[in-house]
Design a protein around this motif. Structure first.
Motif, mmCIF file in Angstrom:
data_model
loop_
_atom_site.group_PDB
_atom_site.id
_atom_site.type_symbol
_atom_site.label_atom_id
_atom_site.label_comp_id
_atom_site.label_asym_id
_atom_site.label_seq_id
_atom_site.Cartn_x
_atom_site.Cartn_y
_atom_site.Cartn_z
ATOM 1 N N ILE A 72 0.834 -1.200 0.000
ATOM 2 C CA ILE A 72 0.000 0.000 0.000
ATOM 3 C C ILE A 72 0.868 1.250 0.000
ATOM 4 C CG2 ILE A 72 -1.696 1.315 1.328
ATOM 5 C CD1 ILE A 72 -2.817 -1.393 2.299
ATOM 6 N N THR A 112 2.102 1.639 -3.602
ATOM 7 C CA THR A 112 1.101 2.086 -4.581
ATOM 8 C C THR A 112 0.637 3.509 -4.311
ATOM 9 O OG1 THR A 112 -0.833 1.309 -5.812
ATOM 10 C CG2 THR A 112 -1.039 1.299 -3.424
ATOM 11 N N GLU A 113 0.632 3.924 -3.048
ATOM 12 C CA GLU A 113 0.192 5.280 -2.728
ATOM 13 C C GLU A 113 1.262 6.320 -2.978
ATOM 14 O OE1 GLU A 113 -2.040 7.760 0.842
ATOM 15 O OE2 GLU A 113 -1.078 5.856 1.329
ATOM 16 N N PHE A 154 -6.656 -4.895 -4.672
ATOM 17 C CA PHE A 154 -5.462 -4.061 -4.844
ATOM 18 C C PHE A 154 -4.694 -4.469 -6.088
ATOM 19 C CE2 PHE A 154 -5.210 -2.782 -0.200
ATOM 20 C CZ PHE A 154 -5.215 -1.429 -0.452
ATOM 21 N N THR A 190 -4.203 -1.937 -9.308
ATOM 22 C CA THR A 190 -2.869 -1.428 -9.621
ATOM 23 C C THR A 190 -2.453 -1.804 -11.036
ATOM 24 O OG1 THR A 190 -2.322 -1.646 -7.271
ATOM 25 C CG2 THR A 190 -0.495 -1.308 -8.789
ATOM 26 N N ALA A 213 -7.766 2.481 -4.754
ATOM 27 C CA ALA A 213 -7.670 2.936 -3.368
ATOM 28 C C ALA A 213 -8.810 2.452 -2.489
ATOM 29 C CB ALA A 213 -7.628 4.460 -3.332
ATOM 30 N N HIS A 250 -8.019 0.302 0.579
ATOM 31 C CA HIS A 250 -6.904 0.773 1.409
ATOM 32 C C HIS A 250 -7.268 0.849 2.894
ATOM 33 C CE1 HIS A 250 -3.433 3.816 1.973
ATOM 34 N NE2 HIS A 250 -4.071 3.810 3.128
ATOM 35 N N TYR A 268 -8.338 -2.454 4.520
ATOM 36 C CA TYR A 268 -7.210 -3.361 4.779
ATOM 37 C C TYR A 268 -6.484 -2.954 6.051
ATOM 38 C CZ TYR A 268 -2.914 -5.952 4.621
ATOM 39 O OH TYR A 268 -1.869 -6.785 4.982
ATOM 40 N N LEU A 295 4.149 0.138 5.613
ATOM 41 C CA LEU A 295 4.002 1.351 4.809
ATOM 42 C C LEU A 295 5.228 2.244 4.952
ATOM 43 C CD1 LEU A 295 0.795 3.467 4.488
ATOM 44 C CD2 LEU A 295 2.943 4.575 5.046
#
Length: 424
Positions: A30, A33-34, A102, A106, A126, A129, A132, A160
């Motif tokens: 996450i 990807t963020e 996810f 993605t 998202a 997100h 999760y 993260l």
């Protein structure tokens, strides 16, 4: 019988460690990807908005900030919706479904051809997100045991923050060399690997059998829950007004080459990793004192960054301290929200990420506006300071309300049981 299919057994310490690692892997994916969009924002702007980029690089970068904002808004929408609707699901099954979503979202982000479609894909990607992180935090807290709730939250979030040390800089470098679309395909591969790890490692855990949509949504009737959400939404915007535009800040203000951007991201990520772990430990000691401390530190860090961003050492020190103090706030705010949520725990754990991503969207939008207005790439730092100070005022307000209720003899909410009691 297997615990995953027929009911719970006591997992071994080795399996608990493996399960916690698998949950943190999800946080790693996450984070990638963020945040990979922050370092690749100029590349994405040049590729997806070639006409605007040819006219004005600043305008293209500001417009590309909508890619970041769309992801943040997806978190805001998805977190409460999924958490409330699926609170009764067995937690392992729900986490696997979220990881599958996810992966698909993605991949779509990497393959779709136009700016508008990529923005839409980022919104869809998202949606899982917040749910999760919310469900994974509940599982981690349960596995960690009583009195370690915030540390369980911080452990999931550590994936993260570690992504910002290792994953985001590495994938940013890869994206600069091979193209931003390849970077997102790599991120999709991380989610597939996490899906397999969770499937193997996570012990069976039931959902909340007593959960109903009505009970979960009751959180929105509580004044203190709104305070906690506003603290995250406004106060955390200070981080994202800086982080969203850290690449052009480093190249246009500090004068560093584009190849140095991954190094700046590593420094940011190191700060976030350390701050997250410190924040989790201190929040288990006192949510109130920790929140005051970290908001003050974040404010001072933004002042330092704004004043010294022209110099490489000032940029490095500033982004490290901004990352550390902001990341320390995350488990602190989540612990506060879970305290005031009472019996709406599933949605509370997820809503924290809605609130933080409102801050993400708010910071990116306001930062983009001041850049597009011609105020330069340092201006988002001062926007961040304004948001952070506003979050501090909200924190003072929520705890003042606690004191007023205590004087009137109204008991304050606390969370006990699997999560353990937490200090004020």
């Amino acid at each position: 019988m297997t615990p995953d299919s027929h009911g719970p057994t006591t997992p071994s310490p080795a399996r608990i460690r493996f399960a916690l690692l698998a949950l943190a892997m999800g946080g790693f994916g996450i984070g990638a990807t963020e945040f990979v969009a922050m370092g690749l924002l100029p590349d994405m702007a040049a590729d997806l908005l070639p006409g605007l980029s040819a006219e004005s690089t600043d305008a293209a970068n500001a417009a590309a900030g909508w890619i970041i904002s769309a992801y943040a808004l997806g978190v805001v929408v998805g977190a409460p919706t999924i958490a409330a609707a699926a609170a009764r699901w067995p937690r392992k099954r729900l986490l696997l479904a979220l990881l599958a979503a996810f992966s698909l979202g993605t991949i779509a982000s990497a393959l779709l051809p136009t700016f508008e479609l990529v923005v839409a894909a980022r919104f869809v990607a998202a949606l899982p997100h917040g749910a999760y992180f919310g469900i994974a935090s509940l599982v981690a807290a349960s596995l960690m045991g009583p009195g370690k709730r915030a540390r369980g939250v911080a452990l999931v979030l550590s994936g993260l923050t570690i992504a910002n040390v290792v994953g985001v800089p590495t994938i940013t470098w890869l994206g600069q060399q091979a193209g931003w679309r390849i970077a997102y395909l790599v991120v999709a591969g991380i989610f597939v690997a996490t899906f397999l790890a969770v499937a193997v490692a996570l012990p069976w855990q039931p959902g909340d059998a007593g959960a109903t949509m009505k009970r979960e949504l009751r959180i929105f009737t509580r004044t203190q829950a709104w305070f906690a959400l506003a603290i995250g939404a406004v106060g955390f915007g200070g981080l994202f007004s800086v982080y969203s535009y850290v690449a052009p800040l480093a190249t246009e203000v500090t004068g560093l080459p584009a190849g140095a951007v991954p190094i700046v991201l590593v420094v940011f990520g190191l700060g976030m990793t350390i701050g997250n772990l410190v924040g989790g430990r201190l929040a288990d000691w006192s949510v109130r004192r920790s929140m005051y401390l970290f908001f003050a530190t974040l404010s001072g860090s933004l002042v330092l960054l704004g004043a010294t961003a022209q110099h490489p050492l000032g940029l490095g020190a500033g982004v490290f301290l901004v990352g550390a103090s902001a990341a320390a706030l995350s488990p602190t705010i989540q612990a506060r929200l879970m305290d005031v949520a009472r019996d709406s725990q599933s949605i509370a754990a997820a809503l924290n990420h809605s609130a933080l991503n409102i801050g993400n969207s708010l910071g990116a939008i306001l930062g983009g506006l001041v850049i597009a207005s011609g105020l330069g790439y340092v201006a988002p730092v001062w926007v961040g300071l304004l948001l952070t100070v506003s979050g501090s005022i909200l924190a003072l307000g929520t705890f003042a309300l606690d004191r007023a209720r205590r004087r009137r003899g109204i008991p304050l909410p606390s969370v006990t049981g699997a999560f353990g009691a937490i200090g004020d």
